[in-house]
Scaffold this motif. Structure first.
Motif, PDB file in Angstrom:
ATOM      1  N   THR A   1       9.805 -74.566  31.308  1.00 49.88           N
ATOM      2  CA  THR A   1       9.532 -73.697  30.144  1.00 49.88           C
ATOM      3  C   THR A   1       9.697 -74.522  28.824  1.00 49.88           C
ATOM      4  O   THR A   1      10.187 -75.546  28.831  1.00 49.88           O
ATOM      5  CB  THR A   1      10.325 -72.274  30.183  1.00 49.88           C
ATOM      6  OG1 THR A   1      11.653 -73.019  29.796  1.00 49.88           O
ATOM      7  CG2 THR A   1      10.483 -71.867  31.483  1.00 49.88           C
ATOM      8  N   TRP A   2       9.142 -74.066  27.972  1.00 44.36           N
ATOM      9  CA  TRP A   2       9.119 -74.491  26.431  1.00 44.36           C
ATOM     10  C   TRP A   2      10.574 -74.582  25.849  1.00 44.36           C
ATOM     11  O   TRP A   2      10.848 -75.399  25.124  1.00 44.36           O
ATOM     12  CB  TRP A   2       8.337 -73.871  25.601  1.00 44.36           C
ATOM     13  CG  TRP A   2       8.845 -72.570  25.143  1.00 44.36           C
ATOM     14  CD1 TRP A   2       8.380 -71.116  25.736  1.00 44.36           C
ATOM     15  CD2 TRP A   2       9.722 -72.128  24.222  1.00 44.36           C
ATOM     16  NE1 TRP A   2       9.036 -70.198  25.186  1.00 44.36           N
ATOM     17  CE2 TRP A   2       9.787 -70.730  24.109  1.00 44.36           C
ATOM     18  CE3 TRP A   2      10.417 -72.642  23.203  1.00 44.36           C
ATOM     19  CZ2 TRP A   2      10.767 -69.947  23.363  1.00 44.36           C
ATOM     20  CZ3 TRP A   2      11.513 -72.069  22.176  1.00 44.36           C
ATOM     21  CH2 TRP A   2      11.303 -70.891  22.336  1.00 44.36           C
ATOM     22  N   VAL A   3      11.534 -73.601  26.267  1.00 44.25           N
ATOM     23  CA  VAL A   3      12.924 -73.905  25.926  1.00 44.25           C
ATOM     24  C   VAL A   3      13.465 -75.050  26.666  1.00 44.25           C
ATOM     25  O   VAL A   3      14.108 -75.938  25.935  1.00 44.25           O
ATOM     26  CB  VAL A   3      13.596 -72.488  26.687  1.00 44.25           C
ATOM     27  CG1 VAL A   3      15.218 -72.673  26.114  1.00 44.25           C
ATOM     28  CG2 VAL A   3      13.088 -71.356  25.753  1.00 44.25           C
TER      29      VAL A   3
ATOM     30  N   VAL B   1      12.355 -78.188  24.579  1.00 43.53           N
ATOM     31  CA  VAL B   1      13.176 -78.066  23.603  1.00 43.53           C
ATOM     32  C   VAL B   1      14.339 -78.848  23.699  1.00 43.53           C
ATOM     33  O   VAL B   1      14.750 -79.912  22.809  1.00 43.53           O
ATOM     34  CB  VAL B   1      13.201 -76.917  22.826  1.00 43.53           C
ATOM     35  CG1 VAL B   1      14.233 -76.932  21.537  1.00 43.53           C
ATOM     36  CG2 VAL B   1      11.823 -76.356  22.302  1.00 43.53           C
ATOM     37  N   PHE B   2      15.060 -78.547  24.636  1.00 48.13           N
ATOM     38  CA  PHE B   2      16.351 -79.134  24.969  1.00 48.13           C
ATOM     39  C   PHE B   2      16.255 -80.376  25.594  1.00 48.13           C
ATOM     40  O   PHE B   2      17.027 -81.372  24.693  1.00 48.13           O
ATOM     41  CB  PHE B   2      17.066 -78.322  26.043  1.00 48.13           C
ATOM     42  CG  PHE B   2      17.877 -77.112  25.371  1.00 48.13           C
ATOM     43  CD1 PHE B   2      19.105 -77.253  24.806  1.00 48.13           C
ATOM     44  CD2 PHE B   2      17.335 -75.822  25.948  1.00 48.13           C
ATOM     45  CE1 PHE B   2      19.690 -76.097  24.021  1.00 48.13           C
ATOM     46  CE2 PHE B   2      18.058 -74.758  25.456  1.00 48.13           C
ATOM     47  CZ  PHE B   2      19.070 -74.806  24.469  1.00 48.13           C
TER      48      PHE B   2
ATOM     49  N   THR C   1      16.922 -80.521  32.994  1.00 45.71           N
ATOM     50  CA  THR C   1      17.137 -79.590  31.859  1.00 45.71           C
ATOM     51  C   THR C   1      18.408 -78.894  31.785  1.00 45.71           C
ATOM     52  O   THR C   1      18.929 -78.893  30.444  1.00 45.71           O
ATOM     53  CB  THR C   1      16.155 -78.439  32.231  1.00 45.71           C
ATOM     54  OG1 THR C   1      14.851 -78.894  32.125  1.00 45.71           O
ATOM     55  CG2 THR C   1      16.183 -77.036  30.792  1.00 45.71           C
ATOM     56  N   VAL C   2      19.128 -78.767  32.613  1.00 44.09           N
ATOM     57  CA  VAL C   2      20.625 -77.959  32.627  1.00 44.09           C
ATOM     58  C   VAL C   2      21.527 -79.017  31.856  1.00 44.09           C
ATOM     59  O   VAL C   2      22.257 -78.932  30.947  1.00 44.09           O
ATOM     60  CB  VAL C   2      21.250 -77.843  34.099  1.00 44.09           C
ATOM     61  CG1 VAL C   2      22.697 -77.334  33.976  1.00 44.09           C
ATOM     62  CG2 VAL C   2      20.397 -76.558  34.502  1.00 44.09           C
TER      63      VAL C   2
ATOM     64  N   GLN D   1       1.708 -74.683  25.116  1.00 45.47           N
ATOM     65  CA  GLN D   1       2.606 -74.661  24.064  1.00 45.47           C
ATOM     66  C   GLN D   1       3.347 -75.778  23.601  1.00 45.47           C
ATOM     67  O   GLN D   1       4.297 -75.840  22.684  1.00 45.47           O
ATOM     68  CB  GLN D   1       3.690 -73.733  24.713  1.00 45.47           C
ATOM     69  CG  GLN D   1       3.349 -72.424  25.341  1.00 45.47           C
ATOM     70  CD  GLN D   1       4.508 -71.577  26.179  1.00 45.47           C
ATOM     71  OE1 GLN D   1       5.375 -72.410  26.697  1.00 45.47           O
ATOM     72  NE2 GLN D   1       4.352 -70.202  26.231  1.00 45.47           N
ATOM     73  N   PHE D   2       2.793 -76.966  23.948  1.00 45.50           N
ATOM     74  CA  PHE D   2       3.518 -78.106  23.619  1.00 45.50           C
ATOM     75  C   PHE D   2       3.501 -78.348  22.054  1.00 45.50           C
ATOM     76  O   PHE D   2       4.574 -78.930  21.594  1.00 45.50           O
ATOM     77  CB  PHE D   2       3.091 -79.520  24.356  1.00 45.50           C
ATOM     78  CG  PHE D   2       3.394 -80.728  24.059  1.00 45.50           C
ATOM     79  CD1 PHE D   2       4.613 -81.326  24.613  1.00 45.50           C
ATOM     80  CD2 PHE D   2       2.978 -81.549  23.204  1.00 45.50           C
ATOM     81  CE1 PHE D   2       5.297 -82.366  24.426  1.00 45.50           C
ATOM     82  CE2 PHE D   2       3.305 -82.888  22.702  1.00 45.50           C
ATOM     83  CZ  PHE D   2       4.596 -83.195  23.469  1.00 45.50           C
ATOM     84  N   GLY D   3       2.296 -78.251  21.341  1.00 45.71           N
ATOM     85  CA  GLY D   3       2.351 -78.413  20.069  1.00 45.71           C
ATOM     86  C   GLY D   3       3.398 -77.743  19.183  1.00 45.71           C
ATOM     87  O   GLY D   3       3.983 -78.483  18.538  1.00 45.71           O
ATOM     88  N   TRP D   4       3.497 -76.588  19.211  1.00 47.87           N
ATOM     89  CA  TRP D   4       4.384 -75.914  18.383  1.00 47.87           C
ATOM     90  C   TRP D   4       5.894 -75.861  18.895  1.00 47.87           C
ATOM     91  O   TRP D   4       6.870 -75.765  18.354  1.00 47.87           O
ATOM     92  CB  TRP D   4       4.090 -74.185  18.217  1.00 47.87           C
ATOM     93  CG  TRP D   4       4.155 -73.564  19.633  1.00 47.87           C
ATOM     94  CD1 TRP D   4       2.864 -73.031  20.449  1.00 47.87           C
ATOM     95  CD2 TRP D   4       5.187 -72.871  20.025  1.00 47.87           C
ATOM     96  NE1 TRP D   4       3.345 -72.271  21.290  1.00 47.87           N
ATOM     97  CE2 TRP D   4       4.700 -72.245  21.436  1.00 47.87           C
ATOM     98  CE3 TRP D   4       6.602 -72.709  20.166  1.00 47.87           C
ATOM     99  CZ2 TRP D   4       5.630 -71.600  22.380  1.00 47.87           C
ATOM    100  CZ3 TRP D   4       7.364 -72.045  20.849  1.00 47.87           C
ATOM    101  CH2 TRP D   4       6.901 -71.453  22.018  1.00 47.87           C
ATOM    102  N   MET D   5       6.181 -76.210  20.480  1.00 51.11           N
ATOM    103  CA  MET D   5       7.276 -76.586  20.714  1.00 51.11           C
ATOM    104  C   MET D   5       7.777 -77.970  20.283  1.00 51.11           C
ATOM    105  O   MET D   5       8.832 -77.943  19.988  1.00 51.11           O
ATOM    106  CB  MET D   5       7.354 -76.637  22.311  1.00 51.11           C
ATOM    107  CG  MET D   5       8.414 -77.177  23.079  1.00 51.11           C
ATOM    108  SD  MET D   5       9.009 -78.938  23.035  1.00 51.11           S
ATOM    109  CE  MET D   5       7.643 -79.607  23.766  1.00 51.11           C
ATOM    110  N   LEU D   6       6.923 -79.045  20.225  1.00 46.25           N
ATOM    111  CA  LEU D   6       7.481 -80.125  19.433  1.00 46.25           C
ATOM    112  C   LEU D   6       7.751 -79.805  17.992  1.00 46.25           C
ATOM    113  O   LEU D   6       8.783 -80.564  17.551  1.00 46.25           O
ATOM    114  CB  LEU D   6       6.377 -81.102  19.690  1.00 46.25           C
ATOM    115  CG  LEU D   6       6.625 -82.576  19.170  1.00 46.25           C
ATOM    116  CD1 LEU D   6       7.686 -83.015  19.703  1.00 46.25           C
ATOM    117  CD2 LEU D   6       5.340 -83.394  19.289  1.00 46.25           C
TER     118      LEU D   6
END
Length: 368
Positions: free
Chosen positions: A71-73, A76-77, A212-213, A290-295
């Motif tokens: 996911t985008w979350v 981000v992490f 991710t974790v 979603q990559f652009g706004w996630m970045l």
């Protein structure tokens, strides 16, 4: 450079089509997708992108399958985990080199880093029906075989070099902490221990989705360290009577130090140099668009963490700021705890860099 501009310039319609195809993996298992682009920078028309499946829900665009499970979350992490590391402790000294002007450089490089990521993603989808799956493959399309191998070497050196720097800093900090307890341990032994500990999760976790974790825990420890460094710096700021050894006055501050800008800019640029991992992070996202706004969100959070450390440290210690900032601080339990946490953080961040380097190498050798 002109070749790369052409690659990016004609990628917009294909990026939209291929990205849309990437997001179909959760809705269908086999088949092709057609996409109509009514207008774009290069003109309108119908684009047909054939999308096959590898049996595990992944999209096959180029040399290997993309398994989009994240996911985008999580993305981000992952980005925050590889960005906020031991270098955070050196940021006040970076501002010391160029003055308060460094704050502007931090924000500017965050924006530039985001835009580079957006352009790079366009280049990744610049071929119809294909996803250029790594930094080296994009470079190959623009500059040929020599560009491919040059980019592969640079990527591997960057990822491994970053991890090596983490090992060195963490090892020396472990030796320093043990010295407070009366234990004399050679730096090389500490570094060896850290390297072995980093190697364990790297061998167990092979994709960024699995990591991710680990990234979440790494980010939590890093943010705690940043907050501790900021609060302790302000609480123990230097004054006319309390200052660094070798000084006889309160610290001073300057808005801009021209001669220090080049080296400061180099250091700050490096802090946002996680682009080599972008293809693998984007390739793991379930919704690639979603990559652009996630970045953008990731760089905003990273920049905020950098500014907390850099601004508070330079405000408190000024021209007497040392590198790392821990050398300006008293021997306190909370500071030592923050040091331990930043060591734990790089242990969890290392697999993100190493897996990215490993994926690039496997692509280069054709084993994926």
């Amino acid at each position: 450079m002109e070749a790369f501009k052409q690659l990016v310039g004609r990628s917009t319609p294909n990026a939209a089509a291929a990205s849309a195809a990437a997001e179909q993996d959760s809705n269908s298992s086999t088949g092709s997708q057609s996409f109509d682009e009514s207008s774009s920078k290069t003109g309108g028309g119908k684009i047909t992108t054939e999308t096959t499946r590898d049996g595990s829900g992944g999209d096959v665009y180029a040399e290997h399958a993309v398994k989009r499970t994240g996911t985008w979350v999580g993305a981000v992490f992952n980005i925050m985990c590889i960005s906020i590391g031991t270098g955070t402790m050196n940021l006040p000294s970076v501002v010391k080199r160029c003055g308060w002007f460094g704050v502007i450089l931090f924000v500017a490089m965050a924006v530039i880093g985001w835009y580079v990521g957006v352009l790079f993603r366009r280049a990744m989808y610049s071929r119809r029906g294909r996803r250029l799956s790594s930094f080296a493959i994009v470079t190959r399309e623009a500059f040929g075989p020599w560009g491919f191998w040059f980019a592969t070497a640079i990527t591997y050196l960057y990822c491994c070099g970053t991890v090596i720097s983490w090992i060195i800093v963490s090892g020396t900090q472990i030796t320093r902490l043990l010295g407070f307890a009366g234990v004399d341990l050679d730096d090389r032994i500490s570094m060896t221990i850290i390297a072995i500990v980093m190697w364990i999760p790297f061998t167990l976790l092979k994709t960024l989705g699995e990591i991710t974790v680990s990234s979440v825990f790494g980010v939590v420890t890093a943010m705690f360290t940043v907050i501790v460094l900021g609060v302790v710096s302000i609480q123990h700021k230097y004054t006319a009577t309390y200052h660094a050894p070798g000084y006889d006055s309160a610290p001073t501050h300057r808005f801009i130090i021209g001669e220090g800008i080049p080296s400061a800019l180099a250091s700050i640029s490096f802090m946002y140099a996680g682009a080599v991992a972008f293809p693998h992070i984007e390739g793991n996202m379930r919704k690639a668009t979603q990559f652009g706004w996630m970045l953008f969100l990731s760089n905003t959070l990273v920049c905020g963490a950098y500014l907390v450390s850099a601004v508070s440290g330079y405000y408190a210690f000024g021209n007497q700021t040392l590198s790392p900032i821990l050398n300006n601080m008293p021997n306190m339990a909370v500071v030592n705890a923050a040091t331990i946490l930043i060591i734990i953080h790089v242990i969890f961040a290392a697999p993100v860099m190493l897996v990215s380097a490993n994926l690039e190498l496997e692509l280069a050798l054709g084993v994926m």
